[in-house]
Motif scaffolding. Structure first.
Motif, PDB file in Angstrom:
ATOM      1  N   ILE A  85       2.312   2.600   1.661  1.00 42.16           N
ATOM      2  CA  ILE A  85       2.105   1.861   2.911  1.00 42.16           C
ATOM      3  C   ILE A  85       3.174   2.249   3.935  1.00 42.16           C
ATOM      4  O   ILE A  85       2.881   2.467   5.116  1.00 42.16           O
ATOM      5  CB  ILE A  85       2.115   0.345   2.643  1.00 42.16           C
ATOM      6  CG1 ILE A  85       0.869  -0.051   1.841  1.00 42.16           C
ATOM      7  CG2 ILE A  85       2.180  -0.443   3.953  1.00 42.16           C
ATOM      8  CD1 ILE A  85       0.897  -1.473   1.320  1.00 42.16           C
ATOM      9  N   ASN A  86       4.420   2.347   3.484  1.00 40.44           N
ATOM     10  CA  ASN A  86       5.491   2.765   4.389  1.00 40.44           C
ATOM     11  C   ASN A  86       5.212   4.150   4.967  1.00 40.44           C
ATOM     12  O   ASN A  86       5.398   4.388   6.164  1.00 40.44           O
ATOM     13  CB  ASN A  86       6.832   2.770   3.648  1.00 40.44           C
ATOM     14  CG  ASN A  86       7.383   1.373   3.417  1.00 40.44           C
ATOM     15  OD1 ASN A  86       7.101   0.449   4.188  1.00 40.44           O
ATOM     16  ND2 ASN A  86       8.163   1.199   2.367  1.00 40.44           N
ATOM     17  N   GLN A  87       4.747   5.063   4.115  1.00 42.18           N
ATOM     18  CA  GLN A  87       4.454   6.416   4.577  1.00 42.18           C
ATOM     19  C   GLN A  87       3.272   6.422   5.542  1.00 42.18           C
ATOM     20  O   GLN A  87       3.283   7.135   6.554  1.00 42.18           O
ATOM     21  CB  GLN A  87       4.174   7.329   3.388  1.00 42.18           C
ATOM     22  CG  GLN A  87       3.884   8.778   3.760  1.00 42.18           C
ATOM     23  CD  GLN A  87       5.021   9.417   4.519  1.00 42.18           C
ATOM     24  OE1 GLN A  87       6.171   9.393   4.082  1.00 42.18           O
ATOM     25  NE2 GLN A  87       4.721   9.998   5.680  1.00 42.18           N
ATOM     26  N   ALA A  88       2.250   5.633   5.231  1.00 38.92           N
ATOM     27  CA  ALA A  88       1.077   5.570   6.104  1.00 38.92           C
ATOM     28  C   ALA A  88       1.442   5.054   7.489  1.00 38.92           C
ATOM     29  O   ALA A  88       1.027   5.608   8.516  1.00 38.92           O
ATOM     30  CB  ALA A  88       0.011   4.674   5.482  1.00 38.92           C
ATOM     31  N   ARG A  89       2.241   4.011   7.532  1.00 38.57           N
ATOM     32  CA  ARG A  89       2.659   3.451   8.819  1.00 38.57           C
ATOM     33  C   ARG A  89       3.576   4.410   9.569  1.00 38.57           C
ATOM     34  O   ARG A  89       3.510   4.515  10.805  1.00 38.57           O
ATOM     35  CB  ARG A  89       3.323   2.087   8.597  1.00 38.57           C
ATOM     36  CG  ARG A  89       2.320   1.020   8.124  1.00 38.57           C
ATOM     37  CD  ARG A  89       3.009  -0.217   7.580  1.00 38.57           C
ATOM     38  NE  ARG A  89       3.769  -0.898   8.592  1.00 38.57           N
ATOM     39  CZ  ARG A  89       3.276  -1.821   9.432  1.00 38.57           C
ATOM     40  NH1 ARG A  89       1.975  -2.139   9.360  1.00 38.57           N
ATOM     41  NH2 ARG A  89       4.032  -2.423  10.306  1.00 38.57           N
ATOM     42  N   ALA A  90       4.425   5.129   8.816  1.00 41.01           N
ATOM     43  CA  ALA A  90       5.308   6.112   9.453  1.00 41.01           C
ATOM     44  C   ALA A  90       4.505   7.279  10.025  1.00 41.01           C
ATOM     45  O   ALA A  90       4.832   7.804  11.100  1.00 41.01           O
ATOM     46  CB  ALA A  90       6.335   6.619   8.435  1.00 41.01           C
ATOM     47  N   ALA A 104       6.982  -7.192   2.763  1.00 40.53           N
ATOM     48  CA  ALA A 104       8.196  -6.529   3.248  1.00 40.53           C
ATOM     49  C   ALA A 104       7.887  -5.133   3.793  1.00 40.53           C
ATOM     50  O   ALA A 104       8.611  -4.626   4.655  1.00 40.53           O
ATOM     51  CB  ALA A 104       9.229  -6.445   2.132  1.00 40.53           C
ATOM     52  N   ALA A 105       6.805  -4.529   3.293  1.00 43.13           N
ATOM     53  CA  ALA A 105       6.380  -3.212   3.794  1.00 43.13           C
ATOM     54  C   ALA A 105       5.516  -3.332   5.051  1.00 43.13           C
ATOM     55  O   ALA A 105       5.055  -2.315   5.576  1.00 43.13           O
ATOM     56  CB  ALA A 105       5.613  -2.468   2.706  1.00 43.13           C
ATOM     57  N   GLY A 106       5.277  -4.556   5.513  1.00 44.55           N
ATOM     58  CA  GLY A 106       4.502  -4.762   6.727  1.00 44.55           C
ATOM     59  C   GLY A 106       3.044  -5.068   6.502  1.00 44.55           C
ATOM     60  O   GLY A 106       2.270  -5.199   7.465  1.00 44.55           O
ATOM     61  N   ALA A 107       2.611  -5.187   5.251  1.00 49.38           N
ATOM     62  CA  ALA A 107       1.212  -5.495   4.966  1.00 49.38           C
ATOM     63  C   ALA A 107       0.924  -6.975   5.206  1.00 49.38           C
ATOM     64  O   ALA A 107       1.791  -7.834   5.017  1.00 49.38           O
ATOM     65  CB  ALA A 107       0.866  -5.122   3.528  1.00 49.38           C
TER      66      ALA A 107
END
Length: 549
Positions: free
Chosen positions: A473-478, A512-515
Motif C-alpha cells: 500500500i505504501n508503494q502504491a501510494r508513493a 497507519a499506511a493510509g488505508a
C-alpha cells in the motif's frame, strides 16, 4: 544473488502446506524470496513476474514441468544460503509434524451434528486413519481436484461426512458425490468448501467466534466468514456453520446439501435462528428452495442483490440482499443488539469528501481486487447500482466480462480466488503475491481512483497480512504521489479479535499506511463508490442502512 530450484516430479501438496513451507523458508537468513508451487503455466508466469523463474534450471529438464510437479525456487544472497533454504524446504515437506502447523487432523464422532475431536497423528491413507479410530465420522480432504472426488467417494462409502476443501472438481463428480451422500444421510460439504464451524471447531478458512444460538448453512465460504465475524462483533455467537460448496445452488446441483444443512439446523437444539447464505443462486433452484421452506425457526436468507419482488417468502423466512443486513437481522431475531453490528457508523470515521477532493480529474475508476467470491459479488452489485458497469472475471452481465488477457477495463472487480487463478496455486488468502502484482498495476494506471481489497483473517489464512499489504500500500501510494496523483486504498477487513492475526492489530497497521478500513464489506464498497459517484455520500450510506431494533 543466487536463484536455485528443486523439482519434484509427480508430487502434490495442498496449498496450505505449500504456503506454510514457503513462509518458513522466507524467514531464513539470507533469503530474499521463495516460491513453493505446483508447476502450472500460470505459476511459472507468476515466478517470472516475481524474478524467481529458474530459467537455466528449467532449460536442463527433459520435459517442461506441469501441474502434477512441485517446483521449489529460492532467491538468496549467495549459493550457500540457497543450499540451506532448499534443504529446509524439502525437510519441512517430508516431515509432516514440521510444516509449521500443529500436525492435527480432524475427525468426528457421531452426535446430533458431527462432533469434532483432534487427532495428533497424521495418517497416510483413509484406511489407516479409520483403523486408528473406528468412531471417526468426518473426512477433511485437500488433495488435487482431479483426485479429490475419488477420495471423497471412498470416504462416503465408509459412512463418513466429508469436508472437501479441494476446488477444480468437475461438476459431474459433485453431482455424483452429493447424490451418494443424500442416499446415505451424510453431509457432503464441497467441493470447494472453504469454511465450516462444527460444534465450535473451525474447518478450512474459519474465524474464532463464540458459541451461540445462530446457525448458518452456506454456499459461500467468505460469505459465512463475514457473517460470523459480524455476529461476533455484536457479542453473539454461532451454533454451527455448515458449508455446502459454492455451486450447491447452481442449476446443475439443485441445492441438495443446502436442504440437508437446513434440516440439521432445524433439528439442532442449540440453534434458534438460521441464516442461509449463497452466492447468486440459480433462480429456479432458489424459488424451489424457498417454496419448500417450512421451518418453525426463523430463517434469514441472504442472496446478494436480491429484492423481495424476485422471490416469494412467507412465515418465518426473511429475505435480505447483503451480508451485513443478514447479520443485523439475525442478531435482532436472536435477541441481540443489531446496532453493534459493524457497518452503520464506520463510514463516519473518515472524511470521505475531503479525501475525494485530492483526486486528479483523470482518476475515474474503482479497481477491486477480491479473494472472496461472494464478497466480490456483493461489492459489484452495490457498485454497479451507483457507478454503472463493472468489468470482471465473474461478471454480473455477459457484456461486462473481461477479455482473455485483459486486466482492467473501466470500473473493474476481480475475484482472484476463482478457479482460473487458483489451479495449482495457493489461494490469495494464503499467498497474496498474485494480488500484489495486480495492486501494483492498478496503482500505475492514471485512471485508478480507488483500490478496494478484502483481507480475511482466521485459520489457514496468511499469518500476518498487514506485514505484506502495508509495504504494498505504501508503494502504491508513493507511485501515485510521484506523478502528482493521490490514491486511496480501501480495505474490507474480515476477522475477529480472537483470530491468530488479531483484528485490532491488523486494522492499526493498515490505517497507519493510509488505508480506510471497514469490517463490513457493504461499508467498504459504498465508501469506494463515494469517490467516483456524484451521489451524496451520507445518502449513499443511509440507503443501505437497515434498522431492525
Amino acid at each position: 544473488m543466487a536463484i536455485r530450484a528443486l523439482l519434484k516430479r509427480n508430487t502434490y501438496y495442498d496449498s496450505i502446506t505449500l504456503m506454510s513451507v514457503a513462509q518458513a523458508v522466507k524467514d531464513l537468513p539470507g533469503v530474499e524470496d521463495v516460491g513453493v508451487v505446483m508447476a502450472t503455466e500460470l505459476n511459472r508466469e507468476l515466478l517470472h513476474n516475481s524474478n524467481l523463474l529458474p530459467v537455466a534450471f528449467l532449460a536442463k529438464q527433459e520435459t517442461t514441468p506441469g501441474p502434477e510437479d512441485l517446483l521449489i525456487v529460492v532467491r538468496t544472497i549467495d549459493e550457500a544460503h540457497a543450499e540451506v533454504a532448499l534443504t529446509v524446504a524439502e525437510k519441512r515437506l517430508t516431515s509432516p509434524g514440521d510444516r509449521g502447523d500443529s500436525g492435527a487432523r480432524v475427525g468426528v464422532r457421531a452426535g446430533t451434528l458431527v462432533e469434532p475431536y483432534l487427532e495428533g497423528r497424521s495418517a497416510g491413507s483413509l484406511e489407516i486413519a479409520l483403523r486408528r479410530d473406528k468412531t471417526a465420522n468426518l473426512a477433511v480432504i485437500t488433495v488435487a481436484g482431479e483426485h479429490a472426488w475419488l477420495e471423497a467417494e471412498q470416504a462416503l462409502h465408509h459412512g463418513l461426512h466429508v469436508f472437501l476443501f479441494s476446488d477444480n472438481v468437475p461438476i459431474v463428480y459433485e453431482q455424483q458425490l452429493k447424490a451418494l451422500a443424500l442416499r446415505k444421510g451424510l453431509l457432503m460439504m464441497g467441493p470447494d468448501c472453504g469454511t465450516a464451524i462444527i460444534n465450535g471447531v473451525g474447518l478450512g478458512f474459519s474465524n474464532v467466534v463464540p458459541r451461540g444460538s445462530i446457525g448458518i448453512v452456506g454456499a459461500s465460504g467468505t460469505g459465512m466468514q463475514q457473517i460470523t465475524c459480524l455476529i461476533a462483533a455484536a457479542g453473539l455467537g454461532v451454533s454451527q456453520a455448515i458449508g455446502t460448496g459454492g455451486r450447491d445452488l447452481s442449476e446443475a446441483i439443485g441445492g441438495v446439501m443446502m436442504r440437508s444443512g437446513l434440516e440439521m439446523l432445524a433439528d439442532d437444539p442449540q440453534t434458534e435462528v438460521i441464516i442461509l447464505v449463497s452466492k447468486p443462486p440459480a433462480p429456479r433452484v432458489a424459488h424451489e428452495l424457498l417454496a419448500a421452506m417450512r421451518l418453525a425457526k426463523p430463517v434469514v436468507v441472504v442472496f446478494p442483490g436480491a429484492v423481495p419482488e424476485q422471490f416469494a417468502v412467507s412465515g418465518n423466512v426473511h429475505l435480505v440482499r447483503t451480508l451485513t443486513e443478514g447479520a443485523v437481522l439475525a442478531v435482532s431475531l436472536a435477541g441481540g443488539d443489531p446496532s453493534r453490528v459493524p457497518g452503520k457508523s464506520t463510514p463516519l470515521m473518515y472524511d470521505l469528501t475531503a479525501e475525494r477532493k485530492k483526486l486528479a480529474s483523470s482518476q475515474r475508476y474503482i479497481r477491486a481486487l477480491y479473494s472472496g467470491g461472494t464478497l466480490c459479488d456483493e461489492a459489484m452489485l452495490l457498485l454497479s447500482e451507483r457507478v454503472g458497469a463493472m468489468a470482471s472475471n465473474i461478471p454480473l452481465r455477459p457484456e461486462w466480462a473481461l477479455a482473455p488477457g485483459e486486466m482492467y477495463r473501466g470500473h473493474t472487480a476481480l475475484d482472484l480466488g476463482s478457479d482460473e487463478f487458483t489451479r495449482g496455486r495457493p489461494h490469495p488468502m494464503i499467498d497474496p503475491r498474485l494480488r500484489l502484482q495486480y495492486l501494483a498495476r492498478a496503482a500505475e494506471d492514471p485512471e485508478t481512483a480507488v483500490i478496494l481489497l478484502d483481507i480475511i483473517l482466521g485459520f489457514c489464512a496468511h499469518q500476518n497480512p498487514a506485514a505484506v499489504y502495508v509495504p504494498a500500500i505504501n508503494q502504491a501510494r508513493a507511485t501515485a504521489t510521484a506523478v502528482g496523483r493521490s490514491l486511496q486504498v480501501i480495505v474490507s477487513l474480515c476477522g475477529t479479535e480472537g483470530d491468530p492475526q488479531r483484528l485490532s492489530m491488523q486494522r492499526t497497521a493498515l490505517e497507519a499506511a493510509g488505508a480506510l478500513v471497514f469490517e463490513s464489506n457493504v461499508a467498504a464498497a459504498l465508501a469506494a463508490a463515494s469517490f467516483v459517484s456524484d451521489a451524496d455520500t451520507s445518502a449513499t450510506f443511509q440507503a443501505e442502512e437497515i434498522d431492525h431494533d
